[in-house]
Design an enzyme around this catalytic site. Sequence first.
Site, PDB file in Angstrom:
ATOM      1  N   ASN A  52      41.225  33.017  31.331  1.00  0.00           N
ATOM      2  CA  ASN A  52      42.513  33.636  31.191  1.00  0.00           C
ATOM      3  C   ASN A  52      42.879  33.395  29.687  1.00  0.00           C
ATOM      4  O   ASN A  52      42.120  32.469  29.036  1.00  0.00           O
ATOM      5  CB  ASN A  52      43.453  32.876  32.158  1.00  0.00           C
ATOM      6  CG  ASN A  52      43.355  33.408  33.443  1.00  0.00           C
ATOM      7  OD1 ASN A  52      44.047  34.019  33.760  1.00  0.00           O
ATOM      8  ND2 ASN A  52      42.520  32.681  34.300  1.00  0.00           N
ATOM      9  N   HIS A  86      49.218  39.148  33.524  1.00  0.00           N
ATOM     10  CA  HIS A  86      48.117  38.037  34.010  1.00  0.00           C
ATOM     11  C   HIS A  86      47.048  38.559  33.264  1.00  0.00           C
ATOM     12  O   HIS A  86      46.425  39.741  33.546  1.00  0.00           O
ATOM     13  CB  HIS A  86      47.932  38.003  35.497  1.00  0.00           C
ATOM     14  CG  HIS A  86      46.698  37.341  35.743  1.00  0.00           C
ATOM     15  ND1 HIS A  86      47.091  35.862  36.321  1.00  0.00           N
ATOM     16  CD2 HIS A  86      45.346  37.402  35.630  1.00  0.00           C
ATOM     17  CE1 HIS A  86      45.770  35.314  36.487  1.00  0.00           C
ATOM     18  NE2 HIS A  86      44.932  36.109  36.306  1.00  0.00           N
ATOM     19  N   HIS A 128      43.344  38.564  31.265  1.00  0.00           N
ATOM     20  CA  HIS A 128      41.962  37.871  31.188  1.00  0.00           C
ATOM     21  C   HIS A 128      41.320  38.404  29.664  1.00  0.00           C
ATOM     22  O   HIS A 128      41.530  39.327  29.166  1.00  0.00           O
ATOM     23  CB  HIS A 128      41.161  38.272  32.067  1.00  0.00           C
ATOM     24  CG  HIS A 128      40.946  37.442  33.386  1.00  0.00           C
ATOM     25  ND1 HIS A 128      40.434  36.366  33.790  1.00  0.00           N
ATOM     26  CD2 HIS A 128      42.184  37.490  34.485  1.00  0.00           C
ATOM     27  CE1 HIS A 128      40.910  35.856  34.924  1.00  0.00           C
ATOM     28  NE2 HIS A 128      42.157  36.598  35.200  1.00  0.00           N
ATOM     29  N   CYS A 144      34.846  33.839  35.087  1.00  0.00           N
ATOM     30  CA  CYS A 144      33.432  33.427  35.708  1.00  0.00           C
ATOM     31  C   CYS A 144      32.898  32.415  34.607  1.00  0.00           C
ATOM     32  O   CYS A 144      32.729  32.695  33.622  1.00  0.00           O
ATOM     33  CB  CYS A 144      32.640  34.835  35.509  1.00  0.00           C
ATOM     34  SG  CYS A 144      30.963  34.294  36.075  1.00  0.00           S
ATOM     35  N   ARG A 176      44.942  26.517  39.799  1.00  0.00           N
ATOM     36  CA  ARG A 176      44.439  27.399  40.973  1.00  0.00           C
ATOM     37  C   ARG A 176      43.504  28.725  40.177  1.00  0.00           C
ATOM     38  O   ARG A 176      42.062  28.427  40.470  1.00  0.00           O
ATOM     39  CB  ARG A 176      45.851  28.284  41.356  1.00  0.00           C
ATOM     40  CG  ARG A 176      45.395  29.065  42.730  1.00  0.00           C
ATOM     41  CD  ARG A 176      44.812  30.159  42.688  1.00  0.00           C
ATOM     42  NE  ARG A 176      45.330  31.507  41.555  1.00  0.00           N
ATOM     43  CZ  ARG A 176      44.814  32.462  41.195  1.00  0.00           C
ATOM     44  NH1 ARG A 176      43.837  32.848  41.589  1.00  0.00           N
ATOM     45  NH2 ARG A 176      45.657  33.302  40.502  1.00  0.00           N
TER      46      ARG A 176
END
Lengths: 317, 317
Positions: free
Chosen positions: B252, B210, B212, B243, B18
């Site tokens: 991630n 979560h 990055h 990106c 996803r």
Amino acid sequence: MHPKATPPELLLEDEALRDGLQVEARIFSLEEKLHLFRLMRNAGVKRIQVGAFVHSRIIPQMADTDELVRTIGKQDATVVSALILNDKGLERALDCGVSHLSMSVSMSDTHSRKNARKPAAEALASMTRLIGDALKSGLDVRAGLQCVFGCIYEGRISEDAVLRATEKMVATGVKEINLADTTGMASPLAIRKMVTHVQDAFPGIRISLHLHDTRGLGLANMFAGYEAGVRSFDTCTAGLGGCPFVKGAAGNVPTEDAVNLFESMGIATGIDLAALCEAVDYLETTLVRPLPGRMRRVFVHSQEQGDVRETSKQNPG
Amino acid sequence: MHPKATPPELLLEDEALRDGLQVEARIFSLEEKLHLFRLMRNAGVKRIQVGAFVHSRIIPQMADTDELVRTIGKQDATVVSALILNDKGLERALDCGVSHLSMSVSMSDTHSRKNARKPAAEALASMTRLIGDALKSGLDVRAGLQCVFGCIYEGRISEDAVLRATEKMVATGVKEINLADTTGMASPLAIRKMVTHVQDAFPGIRISLHLHDTRGLGLANMFAGYEAGVRSFDTCTAGLGGCPFVKGAAGNVPTEDAVNLFESMGIATGIDLAALCEAVDYLETTLVRPLPGRMRRVFVHSQEQGDVRETSKQNPG
């Protein structure tokens, strides 16, 4: 020249000129090395390892270290350091007037035989003698142990062995011990455990860490080291170092990313991120490839957006 | 299929299908998504976010989420999750029988207006209503907050605002709150502080993170989160995400590098690194570029050397 007024709480020693350039196929000229030195110094880097007094046949990238040290001369706010391996190196270091030396051996016998062509015990004995000689000559010395957190040939290194080797180094009178994760095999918990043991055993000694980012844990290990009490870390501008044939996989912790780690937690490094990014930009332009460090891209991107908050002072703890 | 006997102490939710694929220009076919899903499931990943029920005109990469969920069907050891944003998404989720949903809003008003086309307060109000509907329908839901650790438009986000939004989420009856560092601006100390505050305020709630890796701090922040008590983390196999136009800068945390972080400290993830590296290899081959994760290269290199010690079990703390 040194934009931040806050005295730094920790020391980042930049080794891009030595650990970085020694593995690059492209040999930097004296002028190029001087330019890089000045960019790092002007950004506020307080100790810079500029080269190694080793045989030019083995590491041609370091052949002009004597001339580089002489040309740089005495610096007001930056300690100029170099690496030596033997008596000939010490002689050259004394000749050209370098003020700080890095001198280390491997904790792994196999690695020592490959890298220094001596069993580890023998390498340690001759290095402690050499450190004694260097200290007697009035030089400031940092003793180091390589492969402290594991070796690709021998696996895990015992803490007892590290403590025994540190004891021999400390007996020379040296005040700083560098523990190197040469293979990038350390974990944050391994760092914490080893640092705590060495600190407890040698409370008067300053510990520094040399961390490779092979498995992406360089900054995590640096954070764990800081929390365990370490205040000196080796870094390489742009994340140079390691093996250039494993793309982006094995360099040192990028200086600019270490600056961001600490400054984002409110810990002063004395280094100006924008100024340091000029050194990163110079290296990427000269080596004609993107280098592993992240913060130059973040910085450039935020400037393009006109977003002044995206600096090294952003997002304090 | 699941090679490790030790029950995992923590949950890594893989979002490559996803958060990873939604930013790739190349649109993966249903068969390719199924292949990637099976590689991750067979490696032992316990929760996989396979897609998003969003409009196919806006994110064409996610257009076949319904069909993908139906084809995957019910799994024994892997929770199949998907993301929804609105009533239409919930309807599709119920139609195709997905069992777990991820539903989140942004803490930054500017980001919310750009991303969800609503002010943050309005987005929160409609999302809590939607979460209530999903829970009433018998679905398992994870509520999430984006930009918790900073926003490139608004800078720092206040902890009070995060606690107030969490309170509204918790009031729906949801049991897991995901705190997202959408912009990669968190530091280890910021993670520790925020996680501790949310845990103290909502002791019965499971927190997941979560993270990055924009500034290279993904694994350092994950370690800080683990030490603060977090046992659920989002990751993306190979470090996909963010990106794609900022090379290697914004993905991630790579699942394989998170597995190495934890296993190297003796913390079981239930994931087999060698098997997961097949998924990394598949993604690098399909996308025809090197991806940010480190451990596949380390793994391949160690196999070439015939060095059996260089596995995920190497170098315990």
